[in-house]
Design a protein around this motif. Structure first.
Motif, PDB file in Angstrom:
ATOM      1  N   MET A 120      10.953  -8.086 -10.467  1.00 27.39           N
ATOM      2  CA  MET A 120      10.327  -7.339 -11.535  1.00 27.39           C
ATOM      3  C   MET A 120       9.988  -8.282 -12.688  1.00 27.39           C
ATOM      4  N   ASP A 121      10.328  -7.888 -13.855  1.00 30.43           N
ATOM      5  CA  ASP A 121      10.037  -8.679 -15.050  1.00 30.43           C
ATOM      6  C   ASP A 121      10.952  -9.894 -15.086  1.00 30.43           C
ATOM      7  N   THR A 122      10.394 -11.057 -15.246  1.00 29.27           N
ATOM      8  CA  THR A 122      11.176 -12.278 -15.246  1.00 29.27           C
ATOM      9  C   THR A 122      12.074 -12.402 -16.465  1.00 29.27           C
ATOM     10  N   SER A 123      11.822 -11.639 -17.503  1.00 30.00           N
ATOM     11  CA  SER A 123      12.665 -11.708 -18.694  1.00 30.00           C
ATOM     12  C   SER A 123      13.964 -10.938 -18.509  1.00 30.00           C
ATOM     13  N   GLY A 124      14.086 -10.190 -17.408  1.00 32.47           N
ATOM     14  CA  GLY A 124      15.299  -9.443 -17.156  1.00 32.47           C
ATOM     15  C   GLY A 124      15.284  -8.047 -17.754  1.00 32.47           C
ATOM     16  N   VAL A 125      14.257  -7.726 -18.510  1.00 32.64           N
ATOM     17  CA  VAL A 125      14.148  -6.402 -19.112  1.00 32.64           C
ATOM     18  C   VAL A 125      13.288  -5.542 -18.186  1.00 32.64           C
ATOM     19  N   GLU A 132       0.187   2.957  -6.347  1.00 35.40           N
ATOM     20  CA  GLU A 132       0.876   1.976  -5.520  1.00 35.40           C
ATOM     21  C   GLU A 132       0.427   0.560  -5.879  1.00 35.40           C
ATOM     22  N   ALA A 133      -0.832   0.390  -6.260  1.00 34.03           N
ATOM     23  CA  ALA A 133      -1.328  -0.936  -6.636  1.00 34.03           C
ATOM     24  C   ALA A 133      -0.652  -1.431  -7.914  1.00 34.03           C
ATOM     25  N   ASP A 134      -0.417  -0.515  -8.865  1.00 30.75           N
ATOM     26  CA  ASP A 134       0.285  -0.884 -10.101  1.00 30.75           C
ATOM     27  C   ASP A 134       1.698  -1.360  -9.780  1.00 30.75           C
ATOM     28  N   LEU A 135       2.352  -0.646  -8.885  1.00 31.78           N
ATOM     29  CA  LEU A 135       3.717  -1.007  -8.503  1.00 31.78           C
ATOM     30  C   LEU A 135       3.747  -2.319  -7.735  1.00 31.78           C
ATOM     31  N   ALA A 136       2.758  -2.523  -6.883  1.00 34.26           N
ATOM     32  CA  ALA A 136       2.717  -3.736  -6.070  1.00 34.26           C
ATOM     33  C   ALA A 136       2.717  -4.993  -6.933  1.00 34.26           C
ATOM     34  N   LYS A 137       2.102  -4.914  -8.103  1.00 32.57           N
ATOM     35  CA  LYS A 137       2.049  -6.060  -9.005  1.00 32.57           C
ATOM     36  C   LYS A 137       3.412  -6.368  -9.618  1.00 32.57           C
ATOM     37  N   GLU A 138       4.299  -5.367  -9.629  1.00 35.64           N
ATOM     38  CA  GLU A 138       5.580  -5.502 -10.314  1.00 35.64           C
ATOM     39  C   GLU A 138       6.768  -5.730  -9.383  1.00 35.64           C
ATOM     40  N   LEU A 139       6.604  -5.421  -8.109  1.00 38.18           N
ATOM     41  CA  LEU A 139       7.721  -5.471  -7.175  1.00 38.18           C
ATOM     42  C   LEU A 139       7.829  -6.820  -6.482  1.00 38.18           C
ATOM     43  N   PRO A 140       9.064  -7.265  -6.237  1.00 38.20           N
ATOM     44  CA  PRO A 140       9.220  -8.447  -5.393  1.00 38.20           C
ATOM     45  C   PRO A 140       8.779  -8.093  -3.971  1.00 38.20           C
ATOM     46  N   ASP A 141       8.412  -9.092  -3.195  1.00 38.83           N
ATOM     47  CA  ASP A 141       7.873  -8.864  -1.850  1.00 38.83           C
ATOM     48  C   ASP A 141       8.771  -7.993  -0.981  1.00 38.83           C
ATOM     49  N   SER A 142      10.078  -8.209  -1.039  1.00 44.46           N
ATOM     50  CA  SER A 142      10.994  -7.440  -0.188  1.00 44.46           C
ATOM     51  C   SER A 142      10.985  -5.962  -0.557  1.00 44.46           C
ATOM     52  N   LYS A 143      10.962  -5.679  -1.838  1.00 44.79           N
ATOM     53  CA  LYS A 143      10.941  -4.283  -2.296  1.00 44.79           C
ATOM     54  C   LYS A 143       9.588  -3.636  -1.988  1.00 44.79           C
ATOM     55  N   ALA A 155       7.612  -4.385   0.542  1.00 48.05           N
ATOM     56  CA  ALA A 155       7.590  -4.114   1.983  1.00 48.05           C
ATOM     57  C   ALA A 155       8.368  -2.841   2.300  1.00 48.05           C
ATOM     58  N   GLU A 156       9.498  -2.665   1.654  1.00 47.23           N
ATOM     59  CA  GLU A 156      10.310  -1.455   1.848  1.00 47.23           C
ATOM     60  C   GLU A 156       9.548  -0.216   1.389  1.00 47.23           C
ATOM     61  N   PHE A 157       8.879  -0.295   0.241  1.00 48.78           N
ATOM     62  CA  PHE A 157       8.090   0.815  -0.282  1.00 48.78           C
ATOM     63  C   PHE A 157       6.977   1.192   0.693  1.00 48.78           C
ATOM     64  N   VAL A 158       6.230   0.194   1.147  1.00 49.52           N
ATOM     65  CA  VAL A 158       5.130   0.441   2.079  1.00 49.52           C
ATOM     66  C   VAL A 158       5.644   1.099   3.346  1.00 49.52           C
ATOM     67  N   HIS A 159       6.763   0.621   3.859  1.00 52.03           N
ATOM     68  CA  HIS A 159       7.345   1.217   5.072  1.00 52.03           C
ATOM     69  C   HIS A 159       7.731   2.675   4.848  1.00 52.03           C
ATOM     70  N   ARG A 160       8.328   2.971   3.708  1.00 47.09           N
ATOM     71  CA  ARG A 160       8.784   4.346   3.429  1.00 47.09           C
ATOM     72  C   ARG A 160       7.630   5.314   3.194  1.00 47.09           C
ATOM     73  N   VAL A 161       6.606   4.866   2.491  1.00 44.69           N
ATOM     74  CA  VAL A 161       5.491   5.766   2.177  1.00 44.69           C
ATOM     75  C   VAL A 161       4.531   5.898   3.348  1.00 44.69           C
ATOM     76  N   TYR A 162       4.201   4.782   3.991  1.00 50.25           N
ATOM     77  CA  TYR A 162       3.221   4.822   5.070  1.00 50.25           C
ATOM     78  C   TYR A 162       3.859   5.031   6.448  1.00 50.25           C
ATOM     79  N   GLY A 163       5.124   4.661   6.575  1.00 46.63           N
ATOM     80  CA  GLY A 163       5.797   4.775   7.861  1.00 46.63           C
ATOM     81  C   GLY A 163       5.957   6.201   8.330  1.00 46.63           C
ATOM     82  N   ARG A 164       6.100   7.136   7.403  1.00 43.50           N
ATOM     83  CA  ARG A 164       6.287   8.548   7.760  1.00 43.50           C
ATOM     84  C   ARG A 164       4.963   9.311   7.812  1.00 43.50           C
ATOM     85  N   ALA A 165       3.915   8.698   7.309  1.00 45.21           N
ATOM     86  CA  ALA A 165       2.622   9.403   7.202  1.00 45.21           C
ATOM     87  C   ALA A 165       2.017   9.717   8.562  1.00 45.21           C
TER      88      ALA A 165
END
Length: 144
Positions: free
Chosen positions: A1-6, A121-132, A134-144
């Motif tokens: 997420m944010d590199t400043s820790g906030v 989802e695009a807004d979130l993609a800019k903020e999430l680390p790659d592992s998170k 990938a998990e989001f994409v799997h959860r949202v699209y995996g059940r669709a």
């Protein structure tokens, strides 16, 4: 997420402003608004300017066109679905959880009972680390 820790809030990463289609507006109006705004979803607001739901381009095609309904007489309010939103001060993680839980890709953002933006989802993609992400994409699209 944010590199400043906030941790960032939804308001920090959302698209500012959200143009609503009125619940009494017909689907042709909604489709034209989507075209003109280059968006795939619109919040639906009532006469009181409060969020009543959301409508997507897919809703118009599947629930109106494919069903043989008239774009000029079917209202956005008739197709209103999923009154799910997130408060502007909530964390990005809260938005992510709601999107995963409801398997949605766009979420209206509310502040003081009024819609002030949308987070996607695009807004979130800019903020999430790659592992998170990938998990989001799997959860949202995996059940669709």
């Amino acid at each position: 997420m944010d590199t400043s820790g906030v941790a960032k809030t939804v308001q920090d990463v959302m698209h500012q402003g959200a143009e609503c289609v009125g619940k009494h507006d017909n689907l042709r109006t909604a489709a034209r608004m989507m075209r003109d705004l280059s968006v795939g979803a619109l919040p639906i607001c009532g006469d009181d300017d409060r969020l009543k739901g959301i409508i997507t381009d897919r809703d118009i095609v599947i629930k109106c066109c494919a069903e043989g309904k008239d774009l000029d007489t079917t209202t956005a309010g008739e197709l209103a679905q999923g009154l799910v939103w997130v408060e502007a001060h909530n964390s990005v993680e809260d938005a992510l959880e709601k999107m995963e839980q409801h398997q949605i890709k766009r979420l209206p953002v509310i502040h003081e009972r009024r819609i002030i933006g949308m987070i996607t989802e695009a807004d979130l993609a800019k903020e999430l680390p790659d592992s998170k992400l990938a998990e989001f994409v799997h959860r949202v699209y995996g059940r669709a």
